[in-house]
Design an enzyme around this catalytic site. Sequence first.
Site, PDB file in Angstrom:
ATOM      1  N   ALA A 131       0.813  -1.213   0.000  1.00  0.00           N
ATOM      2  CA  ALA A 131       0.000   0.000   0.000  1.00  0.00           C
ATOM      3  C   ALA A 131       0.846   1.262   0.000  1.00  0.00           C
ATOM      4  CB  ALA A 131      -0.923  -0.008   1.214  1.00  0.00           C
ATOM      5  N   ASN A 199       1.549  -2.024   8.305  1.00  0.00           N
ATOM      6  CA  ASN A 199       2.577  -2.855   7.658  1.00  0.00           C
ATOM      7  C   ASN A 199       3.461  -2.002   6.763  1.00  0.00           C
ATOM      8  OD1 ASN A 199       1.830  -5.733   8.402  1.00  0.00           O
ATOM      9  ND2 ASN A 199      -0.118  -4.883   7.747  1.00  0.00           N
ATOM     10  N   HIS A 229      -0.471   8.113   3.232  1.00  0.00           N
ATOM     11  CA  HIS A 229       0.879   7.957   3.789  1.00  0.00           C
ATOM     12  C   HIS A 229       1.794   8.985   3.132  1.00  0.00           C
ATOM     13  CE1 HIS A 229      -0.584   4.133   5.313  1.00  0.00           C
ATOM     14  NE2 HIS A 229      -0.883   3.749   4.091  1.00  0.00           N
TER      15      HIS A 229
END
Length: 277
Positions: A131, A199, A229
């Site tokens: 991701a 993760n 992010h």
Amino acid sequence: MSDARNEAVGGPRRVAIAGLGAVGLRVAEALDEGLPGCALAAVSANDLTRASARLGRLRTPVPVVPIDELEPLADIVVECAPASLLPAIAEPFLKAGKTVVVLSSGALLANEALVELARAHGGQIVVPTGALLGLDAVTAAAEGEIRSVRMVTRKPVKGLAGAPYLVENGIAIDDIAEPLRIFKGTPREAAVGFPANLNVAVALSLAGVGPDRTTLEIWADPALTLNTHHVEVEADSATFRMTIENVPTDNPKTGRITALSVIAYLRKLGAPLRVGS
Ligand SMILES: NC(=O)C1=CN([C@@H]2O[C@H](COP(=O)(O)OP(=O)(O)OC[C@H]3O[C@@H](n4cnc5c(N)ncnc54)[C@H](OP(=O)(O)O)[C@@H]3O)[C@@H](O)[C@H]2O)C=CC1
Ligand SMILES: O=C([O-])CC(=O)C(=O)O
């Protein structure tokens, strides 16, 4: 390396999928539709009956088995199950010198022996970009000197709800009206406190300066719909800043691009032109 074993005798790489949720089902569908050089070989889930039903629409049926029955059926396993199952999924494949694609990358920190197992038997653990973005640039910068890696994650409340760190520290986010910083620390700490949510931070740390030198902030933001992010890297070769805004899947913790990252990895395995390291 034995992920090429089946190919060496003329067949495609046989891929097993351990976990048939947001990531696993999408990867299974892509393999069923056809990825050159790869074939879906077997699948595992918690509820095998339900998994068989969900695979009913595949063109080519495959065995649906408990995780300890996957290894003899495949050359590569894609681990996309709850983090606690990582050792049970990975060990048989690594002992056989095969490849394990790890999505629950946070769990690698508590299971470092898996890396030694891979080394001892000629297997390989692959952490895909998942991701996140830019792990190619971070690993390249790490060949030189990286001064700092900083990550800030902002997620909708649904993408963080139930994380052990929130429960253990009595942090209630259900009714927040403004963005709230809920964590400041390292990916090593986040892997324990947010095992199903961060993760990506551990993957970034493994690419760069490690899980203790990478800094991480996590914000819960009630106005957000995308898992966001932001990463800043300062190195002697380059300075770069990157942001990804992930559309969640049916699992609000998991971005859609995660499964696509695995599909891209599998496609590159046998491709005559490979772009990105
Ligand atoms: N590295 C990255 O960038 C990212 C990593 N992740 C991580 O990837 C992993 C998978 O994510 P996601 O697909 O969203 O997870 P889901 O919760 O959607 O799916 C998990 C799957 O694991 C299966 N499972 C549970 N117990 C067992 C068992 N005993 N044996 C076999 N299978 C089992 C479940 O089975 P059933 O369907 O029967 O319930 C389910 O199919 C998670 O650890 C997640 O945190 C997620 C996003 C990004
Ligand atoms: O890292 C994870 O586990 C999931 C994640 O942040 C995302 O999908 O954006």
